[in-house]
Design an enzyme around this catalytic site. Structure first.
Site, PDB file in Angstrom:
ATOM      1  N   GLU A   1       0.805  -1.310  -0.008  1.00  0.00           N
ATOM      2  CA  GLU A   1       0.179  -0.103   0.066  1.00  0.00           C
ATOM      3  C   GLU A   1       0.826   1.327   0.101  1.00  0.00           C
ATOM      4  O   GLU A   1       0.317   2.477  -0.475  1.00  0.00           O
ATOM      5  CB  GLU A   1      -0.874   0.079   1.223  1.00  0.00           C
ATOM      6  CG  GLU A   1      -2.021  -1.032   1.216  1.00  0.00           C
ATOM      7  CD  GLU A   1      -3.184  -0.591   2.361  1.00  0.00           C
ATOM      8  OE1 GLU A   1      -3.794   0.232   2.221  1.00  0.00           O
ATOM      9  OE2 GLU A   1      -2.943  -1.481   3.322  1.00  0.00           O
TER      10      GLU A   1
ATOM     11  N   LYS B   1      -9.865   7.074   3.628  1.00  0.00           N
ATOM     12  CA  LYS B   1      -9.099   6.194   2.707  1.00  0.00           C
ATOM     13  C   LYS B   1     -10.494   5.629   2.136  1.00  0.00           C
ATOM     14  O   LYS B   1     -11.195   5.162   2.381  1.00  0.00           O
ATOM     15  CB  LYS B   1      -8.222   5.208   3.198  1.00  0.00           C
ATOM     16  CG  LYS B   1      -7.753   4.232   2.477  1.00  0.00           C
ATOM     17  CD  LYS B   1      -7.100   2.836   3.015  1.00  0.00           C
ATOM     18  CE  LYS B   1      -5.671   3.438   3.019  1.00  0.00           C
ATOM     19  NZ  LYS B   1      -4.892   2.148   3.648  1.00  0.00           N
TER      20      LYS B   1
END
Length: 122
Positions: free
Chosen positions: A23, A101
Site C-alpha cells: 500500500e 481512505k
C-alpha cells in the site's frame, strides 16, 4: 474575538499510506476534510483576503504535506495535515482533520475508512 470556521471538504490527494508495504508503494486516493477555527470578523468587515486564512494556500500546504512521504497509518497522515495547517498561518487557532481512505483493502464491503484528529495551537 468571535471564532468562526473555514471549511475545506473533499480535498482529493493521492498518497502512499497503509500498513502492508504494497500500500505504501502505490499511491491511493484519500479525501481530506478540514475545519479551521479562525476569527472571521476582520475579513467580514473588510472583504479582504489579507484579513483571513487563505483556504487555497491551506489546501496546497495540506496536499503537499500528505503526498510527500509513505506512511503506515491514517493517524500519521492526519497529524501531518494538522501540522501543515497550524504552521501556515498563526491566525488558525485549531483544526479538525478527517482523512478518509476511499478504497481500503479490507476483506469486507466497506465504502471507506477514516480517522479524525482535532488539534489546537499550543
Amino acid at each position: 474575538m468571535s471564532p468562526g470556521a473555514i471549511e475545506i471538504r473533499g480535498l482529493r490527494v493521492l498518497a502512499n499510506v497503509g500498513v502492508p508495504e504494497a500500500e505504501r508503494v502505490h499511491a491511493q486516493p484519500l479525501s481530506i476534510d478540514l475545519e479551521l477555527t479562525v476569527d472571521l470578523d476582520a475579513a467580514g468587515r473588510s472583504d479582504d483576503v489579507a484579513d483571513t486564512v487563505d483556504y487555497g494556500a491551506v489546501a496546497i500546504a495540506v496536499a503537499d504535506a500528505v503526498a510527500d512521504a509513505p506512511v503506515a497509518l491514517l493517524e500519521r497522515v492526519a497529524s501531518l495535515a494538522a501540522d501543515a495547517v497550524l504552521d501556515l498561518d498563526p491566525r488558525t487557532e485549531a483544526v479538525t482533520v478527517t482523512i478518509t481512505k476511499l478504497r481500503p483493502p479490507i476483506p469486507r464491503d466497506v465504502e471507506a475508512t477514516a480517522v479524525r484528529l482535532h488539534r489546537t495551537r499550543p
